[in-house]
Design a protein around this motif. Structure first.
Motif, mmCIF file in Angstrom:
data_model
loop_
_atom_site.group_PDB
_atom_site.id
_atom_site.type_symbol
_atom_site.label_atom_id
_atom_site.label_comp_id
_atom_site.label_asym_id
_atom_site.label_seq_id
_atom_site.Cartn_x
_atom_site.Cartn_y
_atom_site.Cartn_z
ATOM 1 N N GLN A 79 0.752 -1.074 0.135
ATOM 2 C CA GLN A 79 -0.002 0.039 0.211
ATOM 3 C C GLN A 79 0.723 1.284 0.125
ATOM 4 O OE1 GLN A 79 -3.351 0.074 -0.183
ATOM 5 N NE2 GLN A 79 -3.506 -2.236 -0.417
ATOM 6 N N LEU A 80 1.967 1.371 0.685
ATOM 7 C CA LEU A 80 2.707 2.412 1.027
ATOM 8 C C LEU A 80 4.138 2.537 0.374
ATOM 9 C CD1 LEU A 80 1.731 3.033 4.610
ATOM 10 C CD2 LEU A 80 0.590 4.111 2.484
ATOM 11 N N GLY A 81 4.502 1.172 0.004
ATOM 12 C CA GLY A 81 5.967 1.057 -0.347
ATOM 13 C C GLY A 81 6.936 0.848 0.796
ATOM 14 N N VAL A 82 8.120 0.324 0.577
ATOM 15 C CA VAL A 82 8.871 -0.190 1.622
ATOM 16 C C VAL A 82 9.468 1.048 2.443
ATOM 17 C CG1 VAL A 82 11.113 -0.314 0.275
ATOM 18 C CG2 VAL A 82 10.838 -1.721 2.091
ATOM 19 N N GLN A 83 9.963 2.042 1.867
ATOM 20 C CA GLN A 83 10.047 3.195 2.462
ATOM 21 C C GLN A 83 9.402 3.868 3.583
ATOM 22 O OE1 GLN A 83 9.712 3.183 -0.794
ATOM 23 N NE2 GLN A 83 12.176 2.990 -1.533
ATOM 24 N N ALA A 84 8.177 3.365 3.965
ATOM 25 C CA ALA A 84 7.382 3.960 4.816
ATOM 26 C C ALA A 84 7.701 3.194 6.183
ATOM 27 C CB ALA A 84 5.861 3.516 4.472
ATOM 28 N N LEU A 85 8.361 2.128 6.152
ATOM 29 C CA LEU A 85 8.673 1.590 7.283
ATOM 30 C C LEU A 85 9.921 2.051 7.835
ATOM 31 C CD1 LEU A 85 6.835 -0.802 5.605
ATOM 32 C CD2 LEU A 85 7.245 -1.963 7.730
ATOM 33 N N TYR A 86 10.878 2.563 7.198
ATOM 34 C CA TYR A 86 12.364 2.725 7.470
ATOM 35 C C TYR A 86 12.127 4.058 8.650
ATOM 36 C CZ TYR A 86 13.840 0.385 3.247
ATOM 37 O OH TYR A 86 14.341 -0.529 2.428
ATOM 38 N N GLY A 87 12.836 3.668 9.788
ATOM 39 C CA GLY A 87 13.061 4.599 10.664
ATOM 40 C C GLY A 87 11.863 4.495 11.832
ATOM 41 N N ILE A 88 10.728 3.842 11.732
ATOM 42 C CA ILE A 88 9.840 3.496 12.633
ATOM 43 C C ILE A 88 10.608 2.637 13.750
ATOM 44 C CG2 ILE A 88 7.815 2.236 13.136
ATOM 45 C CD1 ILE A 88 6.732 3.058 10.391
ATOM 46 N N GLU A 89 10.424 2.953 14.889
ATOM 47 C CA GLU A 89 10.962 2.385 16.136
ATOM 48 C C GLU A 89 9.927 1.238 16.572
ATOM 49 O OE1 GLU A 89 13.305 3.615 20.310
ATOM 50 O OE2 GLU A 89 12.092 4.990 19.313
ATOM 51 N N TYR A 90 10.332 0.070 16.416
ATOM 52 C CA TYR A 90 9.351 -1.189 16.510
ATOM 53 C C TYR A 90 10.440 -2.464 16.810
ATOM 54 C CZ TYR A 90 5.907 -4.707 15.142
ATOM 55 O OH TYR A 90 5.007 -5.581 15.060
ATOM 56 N N GLY A 91 9.735 -3.369 17.617
ATOM 57 C CA GLY A 91 10.497 -4.471 18.129
ATOM 58 C C GLY A 91 11.735 -4.146 18.754
ATOM 59 N N GLY A 92 12.118 -3.112 19.414
ATOM 60 C CA GLY A 92 13.447 -2.868 20.298
ATOM 61 C C GLY A 92 14.172 -1.995 19.236
ATOM 62 N N GLY A 93 14.162 -1.694 18.068
ATOM 63 C CA GLY A 93 14.730 -0.841 17.534
ATOM 64 C C GLY A 93 14.341 -0.184 16.254
ATOM 65 N N PHE A 94 14.962 0.393 15.305
ATOM 66 C CA PHE A 94 14.545 1.298 14.276
ATOM 67 C C PHE A 94 14.690 0.344 13.080
ATOM 68 C CE2 PHE A 94 16.445 4.603 16.935
ATOM 69 C CZ PHE A 94 15.294 5.371 17.053
ATOM 70 N N ILE A 95 13.450 0.213 12.324
ATOM 71 C CA ILE A 95 13.352 -0.690 11.133
ATOM 72 C C ILE A 95 14.329 -0.030 10.040
ATOM 73 C CG2 ILE A 95 12.035 -1.400 9.095
ATOM 74 C CD1 ILE A 95 9.512 -1.372 11.101
ATOM 75 N N PHE A 96 15.264 -1.037 9.507
ATOM 76 C CA PHE A 96 16.153 -0.277 8.300
ATOM 77 C C PHE A 96 16.354 -1.250 7.093
ATOM 78 C CE2 PHE A 96 19.085 -3.245 10.792
ATOM 79 C CZ PHE A 96 19.738 -3.829 9.750
ATOM 80 N N HIS A 97 15.642 -2.326 7.324
ATOM 81 C CA HIS A 97 15.305 -3.437 6.181
ATOM 82 C C HIS A 97 14.353 -4.041 6.159
ATOM 83 C CE1 HIS A 97 16.799 -5.801 2.819
ATOM 84 N NE2 HIS A 97 16.538 -6.948 3.648
#
Length: 222
Positions: A53-71
């Motif tokens: 729906q939003l593209g993969v970049q929409a998740l980068y930098g979100i703090e989730y699961g103990g850290g920041f999503i980078f991949h």
């Protein structure tokens, strides 16, 4: 008149009941564009449904699961998150021994395990080997670590470090210290790759020394 009022009341109750049923039937695990990415993740929406729906970049930098999503693995939706663990100070590499391992994104888990296993050997008896002499080294510390309620941390590969630089740090995300040097878990023979997030180094890991002490980023894969 009373009969008419009774009919109107019955219709009102029936309509309210239908409205309630409609609200209750909404599946929170289906992507909802009116919610944030974090809210969708917390509702159990599949990662790949969000990226569709939003593209993969929409998740980068979100703090989730103990850290920041980078991949994001775009085949199965697996996430890699990172956090800076330099608060423990600089740490040593461990024993000095010959090992060439993975540089790809996601190789850090196996790399970290290989380095810990290699430190179990008597490396004083191998060519150019050297015993560090304790378990107080970066990879053992991280392999045994329980942090942010998670216990599956590892030190990222050189490829993951580049992804962290490109997808987080260069975008002003991730809260990584540009003044520090960080271990990667990638090694070429006797030489480990290290990383600085100062832009003057170009976002690439480079060969360092096992005899140095550096900081650590820690990563989870889930």
């Amino acid at each position: 008149m009373k009969r008419l009022l009774f009919i109107l009341l019955a219709l009102t109750i029936f309509n309210c009941s239908n409205d309630d049923d409609t609200v209750e039937s909404i599946d929170p695990t289906i992507f909802n564009s009116e919610l944030s990415v974090m809210e969708n993740l917390e509702n159990g929406v599949a990662v790949l449904e969000i990226t569709e729906q939003l593209g993969v970049q929409a998740l980068y930098g979100i703090e989730y699961g103990g850290g920041f999503i980078f991949h994001v693995d775009e085949t199965d939706g697996t996430l890699l998150v990172v956090t800076d663990y330099s608060s423990i100070g600089t740490t040593s590499w461990g024993d000095h021994f010959d090992l060439t391992n993975g540089a790809l994104i996601g190789d850090g888990l196996e790399n970290t395990q290989q380095i810990v296993e290699g430190n179990l050997n008597d490396n004083s008896s191998v060519p150019n080997g050297l015993e560090f002499g304790s378990d107080d080294y970066a990879f053992k510390i991280v392999a045994d670590l329980e942090y942010q309620t998670y216990n599956d941390w590892f030190i990222p590969s050189s490829g993951s470090m580049r992804a962290i630089f490109e997808n987080l740090h260069s975008q002003g995300l991730g809260d990584i210290d540009e003044n520090l040097f960080y271990w990667t878990s990638t090694k070429d023979g006797y030489s480990p790759f290290v990383m600085s997030f100062n832009v003057s180094f170009g976002g690439e890991a480079f060969l360092g020394s096992c005899f140095s002490a550096n900081s650590a980023l820690i990563v989870r894969k889930f």
